[in-house]
Scaffold this motif. Structure first.
Motif: not given
Length: 297
Positions: A67-80, A89-93, A192-202
């Motif tokens: 698959x196609x991945x977008x690479x950053x220092x924190x890892x590879x994110x799948x390009x959707x 470009x929409x990516x998914x962690x 930030x002292x938050x245990x989890x996060x998620x991201x939403x698009x559009x």
């Protein structure tokens, strides 16, 4: 006994043959054709998955395995998806929490170059979940949090099975924060002292739509550098760059390249020809023949 002229002619001929043999074109080592897709995703300028292809600003950002991945220092994110018209470009962690799965937190980190050339769009919202009451975004930096499209933390905790666990543990809705990329860019999750996060698009189009139907991921925006890429493409070439100087180059084959367009197009004055071009060999051969003629005379 050969005469002095004959001996000189023989030596010159042998030397000429040696020069021609050593200057013949090497195997196609310098350039390889640029791949134009990875799976079902088209790879067009300014992106490239082969070194020397695309624009140098986006060098080594994409990797194509299965698959196609977008690479950053924190890892590879799948390009959707890549929308070349809207330049997004929409990516998914795959390690990110969503409405249906809860996963350990980690930071989303981009390089300084990525933050400038392909940052998350304004309609990408980072939801910081299960935050401590001491979280800076709930105190000194509470202005960084906002509601989007009329949605609230209580709605997110109540609608999603994965996030309902936070509510069950405390018998109340723990604080959360809807925020933008700049917040997580400058403050890591432990700060930030938050245990989890998620991201939403559009997010601009999510009014009245519940969390179960949100699109989870990160949408990035990019700009196409102004170059003579169209001229190169019209001549049958592919826009790329020199891997050492990162100067724009028109890739024409596995062994030749030009600065603006491929041979057959109208090469402008001042355009350079690759040192591996067949013309270089041809010019050397002409010089050798001229030397032979002078000796014979």
């Amino acid at each position: 006994m050969p005469t002095v002229a004959q001996a000189t002619l023989l030596i010159t001929f042998k030397l000429s043959i040696f020069i021609i043999a050593t200057l013949q074109l090497p195997p196609a080592l310098s350039l390889t054709p640029c791949r134009t897709s990875c799976g079902s995703i088209a790879i067009n300028y300014p992106f490239g998955i082969d070194d020397g292809c695309g624009a140098p600003q986006f060098r080594s950002m994409l990797n194509c395995s299965t698959d196609l991945f977008f690479l950053t220092p924190s890892g590879g994110y799948k390009v959707q998806h890549i929308d070349y018209d809207k330049k997004t470009m929409t990516i998914y962690d795959p390690a990110m929490s969503t409405c249906s799965i809860l996963q350990p937190r980690h930071d989303f980190i981009m390089t300084e170059v990525q933050s400038v050339t392909i940052p998350p769009t304004p309609d990408t919202v980072f939801a910081l979940l299960n935050c401590s009451i001491d979280s800076p975004v709930l105190n000194h930096y509470k202005n960084l949090c906002f509601d989007f499209s009329g949605h609230s933390c209580d709605e997110l905790y109540g609608a999603c099975n994965a996030f309902r666990a936070f509510h069950l543990l405390t018998n109340s809705s723990p604080p959360c924060c809807f925020t933008g990329y700049d917040t997580v860019k400058f403050m890591k999750m432990n700060i930030l002292d938050c245990t989890h996060y998620t991201t939403v698009v559009n997010t601009d189009n999510l009014r009245g739509i519940g969390p179960l139907d949100w699109v989870y991921g990160i949408k990035l925006s990019f700009t196409v550098p102004k170059t003579v890429c169209e001229q190169c493409s019209r001549s049958g070439g592919t826009c790329g760059y020199d891997t050492e100087t990162e100067v724009m180059t028109c890739l024409c084959s596995s062994s030749t390249n030009y600065t603006r367009e491929c041979a057959g197009g109208s090469i402008s004055a001042g355009d350079r020809i690759s040192s591996h071009s067949p013309w270089a060999f041809f010019h050397v051969a002409i010089l050798v023949v001229m030397c032979l003629l002078l000796v014979i005379q």
